[in-house]
Design a protein around this motif. Structure first.
Motif, short mmCIF file in Angstrom:
data_model
loop_
_atom_site.label_atom_id
_atom_site.label_comp_id
_atom_site.label_asym_id
_atom_site.label_seq_id
_atom_site.Cartn_x
_atom_site.Cartn_y
_atom_site.Cartn_z
N GLY A 45 0.77 -1.24 0.17
CA GLY A 45 0.12 0.07 0.01
C GLY A 45 0.80 1.18 -0.05
O GLY A 45 0.43 2.40 0.13
N SER A 46 2.33 1.09 -0.17
CA SER A 46 3.08 2.39 -0.06
C SER A 46 2.89 3.06 -1.35
O SER A 46 3.33 4.31 -1.28
CB SER A 46 4.21 2.01 0.46
OG SER A 46 4.98 1.25 -0.43
N VAL A 47 2.68 2.70 -2.57
CA VAL A 47 2.73 3.10 -3.88
C VAL A 47 1.49 2.93 -4.48
O VAL A 47 0.78 1.76 -4.50
CB VAL A 47 3.86 2.38 -4.59
CG1 VAL A 47 3.83 3.23 -5.93
CG2 VAL A 47 5.32 2.50 -3.83
N ARG A 48 0.93 4.08 -4.86
CA ARG A 48 -0.62 4.27 -5.47
C ARG A 48 -0.58 4.85 -6.79
O ARG A 48 -0.03 6.12 -6.81
CB ARG A 48 -1.33 4.83 -4.40
CG ARG A 48 -3.00 4.65 -4.74
CD ARG A 48 -3.88 4.93 -3.54
NE ARG A 48 -3.40 6.22 -3.03
CZ ARG A 48 -3.90 7.47 -3.56
NH1 ARG A 48 -4.77 7.48 -4.40
NH2 ARG A 48 -3.47 8.71 -2.75
N HIS A 49 -1.11 4.15 -7.74
CA HIS A 49 -1.24 4.93 -9.04
C HIS A 49 -2.70 5.39 -8.91
O HIS A 49 -3.69 4.83 -8.52
CB HIS A 49 -1.43 3.94 -10.07
CG HIS A 49 -1.06 4.40 -11.70
ND1 HIS A 49 -1.94 5.16 -12.12
CD2 HIS A 49 -0.27 4.31 -12.55
CE1 HIS A 49 -1.80 5.56 -13.40
NE2 HIS A 49 -0.50 4.69 -13.72
#
Length: 193
Positions: free
Chosen positions: A75-79
């Motif tokens: 969940g630390s990187v989100r597009h």
């Protein structure tokens, strides 16, 4: 306004007061280049550029975020979502990827950002394309890299954010490549790790 990067240039992502950044956003913007000639309007096609982020532990890919997989495993990187036609290209972002640097797992030491033409048009058909890094908490643009020069390639390895000496840095890569998806770019990415 942030630093305008040139190919190969690197900047530290530490705030001026010595505080580390917590959340950054990699933005991508573009426009279709105007076509010339009598049949230009009849033959014009929308251009679908896609931003992707490949997370690495050393030289091994461990996760990816792109238009078909909007959130990393932790969940630390989100597009923020797929834009099929572009058009910002004048400062606003058509696609964005948010990175919470404080939540990234300790083993992730590099994130490589790529852009590719899913519809297969070359960068000669794109204008005003850029990627930029923004401090998401303040909205301040930290760095900008212009995807200039046109060319017969369909992708570009834009930049990487990597841990170095206990902090995060951004390096402008700007390497032309060919491929419709990030998977096609993996051999070219390997030389930049």
């Amino acid at each position: 306004m942030g630093v305008t990067l040139t190919k190969g240039q690197q900047i530290s992502l530490e705030k001026s007061g010595g505080q580390p950044l917590s959340v950054v956003r990699m933005g991508l913007g573009w426009q279709a280049a105007p076509r010339k000639g009598f049949l230009a309007k009849l033959t014009a096609r929308e251009i679908d550029l896609d931003a992707s982020a490949v997370l690495f532990a050393g030289n091994e890919p461990v996760d990816v975020v792109f238009f078909q997989r909007l959130i990393s495993d932790d969940g630390s990187v989100r597009h923020t979502g797929d834009n099929l036609v572009g058009s910002a290209g004048q400062g606003g972002d058509d696609e964005s990827i948010l990175v919470d640097l404080l939540r990234l797992p300790a083993h992730v030491d590099q994130i490589v950002f790529t852009v590719n033409s899913f519809t297969g048009q070359t960068f000669a058909e794109v204008q005003n394309a850029f990627c930029r890094l923004i401090d998401e908490n303040t909205g301040q643009e930290l760095a900008r890299y212009t995807l200039s020069g046109g060319g017969s390639y369909t992708a570009q390895i834009m930049a990487k954010v990597h841990r170095s000496s206990g902090g995060w840095h951004m390096s402008a890569i700007g390497e032309p490549a060919n491929g419709r998806t990030f998977q096609d770019l993996m051999p070219a990415i390997a030389s930049h790790l």
